[in-house]
Design an enzyme around this catalytic site. Structure first.
Site, PDB file in Angstrom:
ATOM      1  N   GLY A 106       0.805  -1.213   0.000  1.00  0.00           N
ATOM      2  CA  GLY A 106       0.000   0.000   0.000  1.00  0.00           C
ATOM      3  C   GLY A 106       0.835   1.258   0.000  1.00  0.00           C
ATOM      4  O   GLY A 106       0.580   2.190  -0.772  1.00  0.00           O
ATOM      5  N   THR A 134       4.698  -6.995   4.639  1.00  0.00           N
ATOM      6  CA  THR A 134       4.254  -8.323   5.059  1.00  0.00           C
ATOM      7  C   THR A 134       3.934  -9.209   3.875  1.00  0.00           C
ATOM      8  O   THR A 134       4.347 -10.365   3.817  1.00  0.00           O
ATOM      9  CB  THR A 134       3.013  -8.199   5.974  1.00  0.00           C
ATOM     10  OG1 THR A 134       3.394  -7.533   7.183  1.00  0.00           O
ATOM     11  CG2 THR A 134       2.448  -9.564   6.324  1.00  0.00           C
ATOM     12  N   CYS A 135       3.195  -8.704   2.905  1.00  0.00           N
ATOM     13  CA  CYS A 135       2.746  -9.544   1.796  1.00  0.00           C
ATOM     14  C   CYS A 135       3.907 -10.174   1.041  1.00  0.00           C
ATOM     15  O   CYS A 135       3.950 -11.377   0.837  1.00  0.00           O
ATOM     16  CB  CYS A 135       1.879  -8.727   0.836  1.00  0.00           C
ATOM     17  SG  CYS A 135       1.290  -9.707  -0.565  1.00  0.00           S
ATOM     18  N   CYS A 175       1.792 -13.164   2.077  1.00  0.00           N
ATOM     19  CA  CYS A 175       1.098 -13.770   0.943  1.00  0.00           C
ATOM     20  C   CYS A 175       2.010 -14.520  -0.021  1.00  0.00           C
ATOM     21  O   CYS A 175       1.736 -15.668  -0.381  1.00  0.00           O
ATOM     22  CB  CYS A 175       0.354 -12.697   0.146  1.00  0.00           C
ATOM     23  SG  CYS A 175      -0.480 -11.451   1.116  1.00  0.00           S
ATOM     24  N   LYS A 207       4.023 -17.532   1.526  1.00  0.00           N
ATOM     25  CA  LYS A 207       3.011 -18.506   1.942  1.00  0.00           C
ATOM     26  C   LYS A 207       2.449 -19.244   0.733  1.00  0.00           C
ATOM     27  O   LYS A 207       2.309 -20.468   0.748  1.00  0.00           O
ATOM     28  CB  LYS A 207       1.892 -17.799   2.684  1.00  0.00           C
ATOM     29  CG  LYS A 207       0.715 -18.697   3.043  1.00  0.00           C
ATOM     30  CD  LYS A 207      -0.506 -17.877   3.432  1.00  0.00           C
ATOM     31  CE  LYS A 207      -1.101 -17.163   2.236  1.00  0.00           C
ATOM     32  NZ  LYS A 207      -2.291 -16.346   2.596  1.00  0.00           N
ATOM     33  N   TYR A 241      10.473  -3.890  -6.280  1.00  0.00           N
ATOM     34  CA  TYR A 241       9.832  -2.785  -5.571  1.00  0.00           C
ATOM     35  C   TYR A 241      10.754  -1.572  -5.524  1.00  0.00           C
ATOM     36  O   TYR A 241      10.326  -0.433  -5.731  1.00  0.00           O
ATOM     37  CB  TYR A 241       9.457  -3.219  -4.153  1.00  0.00           C
ATOM     38  CG  TYR A 241       8.058  -3.779  -4.040  1.00  0.00           C
ATOM     39  CD1 TYR A 241       7.091  -3.131  -3.282  1.00  0.00           C
ATOM     40  CD2 TYR A 241       7.693  -4.945  -4.699  1.00  0.00           C
ATOM     41  CE1 TYR A 241       5.802  -3.633  -3.166  1.00  0.00           C
ATOM     42  CE2 TYR A 241       6.412  -5.460  -4.598  1.00  0.00           C
ATOM     43  CZ  TYR A 241       5.471  -4.795  -3.835  1.00  0.00           C
ATOM     44  OH  TYR A 241       4.206  -5.295  -3.742  1.00  0.00           O
ATOM     45  N   ALA A 246      11.212   5.389  10.859  1.00  0.00           N
ATOM     46  CA  ALA A 246      10.779   6.785  10.927  1.00  0.00           C
ATOM     47  C   ALA A 246       9.581   6.891  11.858  1.00  0.00           C
ATOM     48  O   ALA A 246       8.807   5.942  12.015  1.00  0.00           O
ATOM     49  CB  ALA A 246      10.411   7.298   9.538  1.00  0.00           C
ATOM     50  N   GLY A 277      -7.385 -20.558  15.085  1.00  0.00           N
ATOM     51  CA  GLY A 277      -8.331 -21.119  14.127  1.00  0.00           C
ATOM     52  C   GLY A 277      -8.671 -20.183  12.993  1.00  0.00           C
ATOM     53  O   GLY A 277      -9.605 -20.429  12.236  1.00  0.00           O
ATOM     54  N   TYR A 288      -7.490 -17.814   9.451  1.00  0.00           N
ATOM     55  CA  TYR A 288      -6.995 -18.276   8.151  1.00  0.00           C
ATOM     56  C   TYR A 288      -5.498 -18.568   8.171  1.00  0.00           C
ATOM     57  O   TYR A 288      -5.044 -19.511   7.513  1.00  0.00           O
ATOM     58  CB  TYR A 288      -7.359 -17.276   7.051  1.00  0.00           C
ATOM     59  CG  TYR A 288      -6.557 -15.996   7.037  1.00  0.00           C
ATOM     60  CD1 TYR A 288      -5.416 -15.880   6.256  1.00  0.00           C
ATOM     61  CD2 TYR A 288      -6.946 -14.891   7.793  1.00  0.00           C
ATOM     62  CE1 TYR A 288      -4.681 -14.708   6.226  1.00  0.00           C
ATOM     63  CE2 TYR A 288      -6.221 -13.722   7.778  1.00  0.00           C
ATOM     64  CZ  TYR A 288      -5.090 -13.629   6.998  1.00  0.00           C
ATOM     65  OH  TYR A 288      -4.350 -12.471   6.985  1.00  0.00           O
ATOM     66  N   GLU A 291      -4.238 -22.212   7.173  1.00  0.00           N
ATOM     67  CA  GLU A 291      -3.388 -22.326   5.981  1.00  0.00           C
ATOM     68  C   GLU A 291      -2.083 -23.034   6.307  1.00  0.00           C
ATOM     69  O   GLU A 291      -1.658 -23.964   5.593  1.00  0.00           O
ATOM     70  CB  GLU A 291      -3.106 -20.933   5.406  1.00  0.00           C
ATOM     71  CG  GLU A 291      -4.302 -20.313   4.711  1.00  0.00           C
ATOM     72  CD  GLU A 291      -4.058 -18.891   4.272  1.00  0.00           C
ATOM     73  OE1 GLU A 291      -4.798 -18.416   3.397  1.00  0.00           O
ATOM     74  OE2 GLU A 291      -3.129 -18.234   4.793  1.00  0.00           O
ATOM     75  N   ARG A 308     -13.722 -18.432  11.968  1.00  0.00           N
ATOM     76  CA  ARG A 308     -14.830 -17.599  12.447  1.00  0.00           C
ATOM     77  C   ARG A 308     -15.049 -16.420  11.499  1.00  0.00           C
ATOM     78  O   ARG A 308     -14.116 -15.789  11.030  1.00  0.00           O
ATOM     79  CB  ARG A 308     -14.514 -17.079  13.856  1.00  0.00           C
ATOM     80  CG  ARG A 308     -15.625 -16.230  14.473  1.00  0.00           C
ATOM     81  CD  ARG A 308     -15.329 -15.972  15.950  1.00  0.00           C
ATOM     82  NE  ARG A 308     -14.069 -15.254  16.134  1.00  0.00           N
ATOM     83  CZ  ARG A 308     -13.962 -13.928  16.160  1.00  0.00           C
ATOM     84  NH1 ARG A 308     -15.033 -13.180  15.980  1.00  0.00           N
ATOM     85  NH2 ARG A 308     -12.795 -13.356  16.346  1.00  0.00           N
ATOM     86  N   ALA A 314      -9.778 -15.214  -0.405  1.00  0.00           N
ATOM     87  CA  ALA A 314      -9.564 -16.665  -0.421  1.00  0.00           C
ATOM     88  C   ALA A 314      -8.732 -17.072   0.771  1.00  0.00           C
ATOM     89  O   ALA A 314      -7.845 -16.339   1.220  1.00  0.00           O
ATOM     90  CB  ALA A 314      -8.880 -17.090  -1.717  1.00  0.00           C
ATOM     91  N   HIS A 364     -18.327 -27.592 -19.345  1.00  0.00           N
ATOM     92  CA  HIS A 364     -18.363 -28.979 -18.881  1.00  0.00           C
ATOM     93  C   HIS A 364     -17.192 -29.777 -19.451  1.00  0.00           C
ATOM     94  O   HIS A 364     -16.823 -29.584 -20.607  1.00  0.00           O
ATOM     95  CB  HIS A 364     -19.680 -29.619 -19.327  1.00  0.00           C
ATOM     96  CG  HIS A 364     -19.852 -31.030 -18.880  1.00  0.00           C
ATOM     97  ND1 HIS A 364     -20.160 -31.358 -17.577  1.00  0.00           N
ATOM     98  CD2 HIS A 364     -19.733 -32.190 -19.564  1.00  0.00           C
ATOM     99  CE1 HIS A 364     -20.246 -32.674 -17.474  1.00  0.00           C
ATOM    100  NE2 HIS A 364     -19.989 -33.203 -18.664  1.00  0.00           N
ATOM    101  N   GLU A 369     -18.950 -25.332 -13.031  1.00  0.00           N
ATOM    102  CA  GLU A 369     -20.213 -25.318 -13.773  1.00  0.00           C
ATOM    103  C   GLU A 369     -21.416 -25.416 -12.839  1.00  0.00           C
ATOM    104  O   GLU A 369     -22.520 -24.995 -13.172  1.00  0.00           O
ATOM    105  CB  GLU A 369     -20.253 -26.448 -14.795  1.00  0.00           C
ATOM    106  CG  GLU A 369     -20.328 -27.842 -14.220  1.00  0.00           C
ATOM    107  CD  GLU A 369     -20.404 -28.909 -15.301  1.00  0.00           C
ATOM    108  OE1 GLU A 369     -21.395 -28.921 -16.062  1.00  0.00           O
ATOM    109  OE2 GLU A 369     -19.461 -29.721 -15.395  1.00  0.00           O
TER     110      GLU A 369
END
Length: 476
Positions: free
Chosen positions: A15, A41-42, A47, A50, A98, A114, A175, A177, A181, A204, A365, A459, A464
């Site tokens: 961000g 973190t990501c 993310c 992981k 980055y 900072a 418990g 995500y 995971e 939850r 997800a 299919h 589907e």
């Protein structure tokens, strides 16, 4: 009054970097400070690493399935050292990307901590002070451990990627995500996984039926899941050297390497009275906004009960010159949301186009095995809001059934009786994350159940079923 910069961003996560770049593209003079590694973190400890571990952990089941399909394969063994080396090389590459993006955008980067000195002044770790017309705080969050004796013997999500060796056994506390995971990841990599969660069901806040199926599938895969259970005591169990962290790896401010006992077996007593020894105890018991020591309250910035920065619809704090985006605000703690908040900030402050970040109907997800993809309201939340119809099916997918597995998937739509709009979509299946991204477009556009029905099925696929469920399973 003249300032050194038009914008100073504190935090080099997804961000903060996006906000810095987009602001600089308007011609603004921008600086950014990051105390650890660019990417936040990501990219560095969330993310990305992981998801790569998710990929790695899935191959054991794939090899079993391949044999069921007629492939003659020799049993394999996962080499953590090989994977770990490639993983960190990839994270190094992404961090350099980055930095290159910031450099190309002419953003001045300070590789240091900072904090705020006043509403227009930032103080760097060496005491240097710079001024800015606007300051954006994007410092994210960090994992926390429970307040029990010897909690420092445990590890947190930041530590997982730094282990030198794969443990033989792990106890996961939590418990949510992250807990679920990593339970699936480590189980897939051959670790004996036990999981304690104090609640009645994992995940939850997610749809009750969907999270129930995830729990069933996790247990079927061999994860020893104990609900209504928590840790009471923990203590060192011996001096065996298992999976320790190196000094260099633990050097980062958020590495999580807090105690000297890490890497040694831990004795645990549970609320159900059982006692056991584990190579690692992994706490996935929540995260908190990283606001401590930033000088926020001294500068007049209002904080919430959990330490989050309180912002308005435009990400502005109680101090007009200071804004905040991402996990540090405690809104929706997802990387794509932080990025969008950064872009909305630039539109508002530097392009003169007041823009509220859209927090409605955000798809997400959970990368368990199988995955859980979700967008919109759960059945429970929708039923409290208005009368709804539930369209739901659960079945054995073709590829797993042929391999002799009992794995089940779930496709579920929550539909308003009055407007016929699809209020929620929940998928439990391999690649559910990919499916929910596309389903999210339809739900965001306000598609009705009849709009789904008009789409011809692809299919044979699992997805589907989303367009072939003609009759509701029940109403609520």
């Amino acid at each position: 009054m003249s300032f050194d910069y038009d914008l100073f961003v504190i935090g080099g996560g997804s961000g903060g970097v996006r906000a810095a770049r987009t602001a600089a593209e308007t011609g603004a003079k921008v600086a950014l400070a990051e105390e650890y590694r660019m990417g936040g973190t990501c990219v560095i400890r969330g993310c990305v690493p992981k998801k790569l571990m998710v990929f790695a952990s899935g191959f054991s089941a794939m090899m079993e399935d391949a044999q069921a399909y007629g492939w003659h394969l020799e049993p394999g063994k996962f080499d953590w050292g090989t994977f770990r080396g490639k993983l960190h090389a990839e994270l190094d590459r992404l961090e350099s990307v980055y930095r290159s993006l910031l450099d190309r955008s002419a953003v001045t980067v300070y590789d240091t901590r900072a904090k705020l000195a006043d509403p227009h002044t930032v103080e760097l770790a060496d005491g240097t002070r710079v001024t800015a017309k606007h300051i954006l705080v994007a410092t994210g969050g960090h994992p926390v451990t429970p307040e029990i004796t010897n909690a420092d013997l445990g590890i947190v999500s930041n530590d997982i990627f730094l282990m030198e060796e794969m443990p033989k056994s792990v106890l996961i506390i939590g418990g949510g995500y992250i807990a679920c995971e990593f339970a699936c990841i480590l189980n897939g990599l051959g670790v004996e996984v036990t999981q304690f969660y104090r609640g009645a069901q994992i995940l939850r806040g997610f749809d009750e039926e969907a999270r129930g199926l995830v729990a069933e599938e996790m247990k079927a895969q061999g994860i020893d899941l104990h609900l209504g259970t928590n840790i009471v005591e923990m203590a060192p169990a011996g001096d065996a050297h298992i999976g320790h962290l190196t000094e260099s790896d633990a050097a980062g401010p958020e590495s999580g390497a807090r105690g000297n006992g890490k890497g040694k077996p831990v004795w645990v007593k549970a609320t159900n009275g059982t006692e056991a020894v584990y190579d690692h105890v992994f706490f996935a018991t929540g995260r908190r906004p990283s606001t401590e020591g930033l000088g926020l309250e001294e500068a007049g910035v209002k904080l919430g009960r959990k330490g989050e920065i309180v912002v308005d619809d435009y990400s502005q704090t109680s101090v007009p010159s200071i804004y905040a985006i991402g996990d540090v605000t405690g809104r929706i703690e997802l990387t794509p949301v932080a990025i969008r908040e950064g872009m909305a900030f630039t539109e508002t402050v530097f392009k003169g186009n007041p823009t509220k970040p859209d927090h409605d109907l955000v798809p997400s997800a959970v990368f368990t095995q199988p995955e859980l993809g979700t967008v919109g309201l759960t059945e429970e939340a929708a039923a409290e809001q208005e009368p709804v119809e539930i369209y739901c099916t659960s079945f054995k997918p073709m590829n797993k059934a042929f391999a002799g597995r009992n794995d089940r998937v779930l496709m579920k739509l929550i539909v308003s009786k009055e407007t016929r709009k699809v209020l929620g979509c929940h998928i439990v299946a391999p690649e559910a994350g990919e499916m929910i991204q596309l389903a999210g477009i339809a739900v965001k556009m306000g598609a009705t159940k009849e709009d789904f029905d008009r789409v011809c099925a692809v299919h044979p696929t699992m997805a589907e079923e989303l367009v072939t469920m003609r009759s509701p399973s029940r109403t609520a």
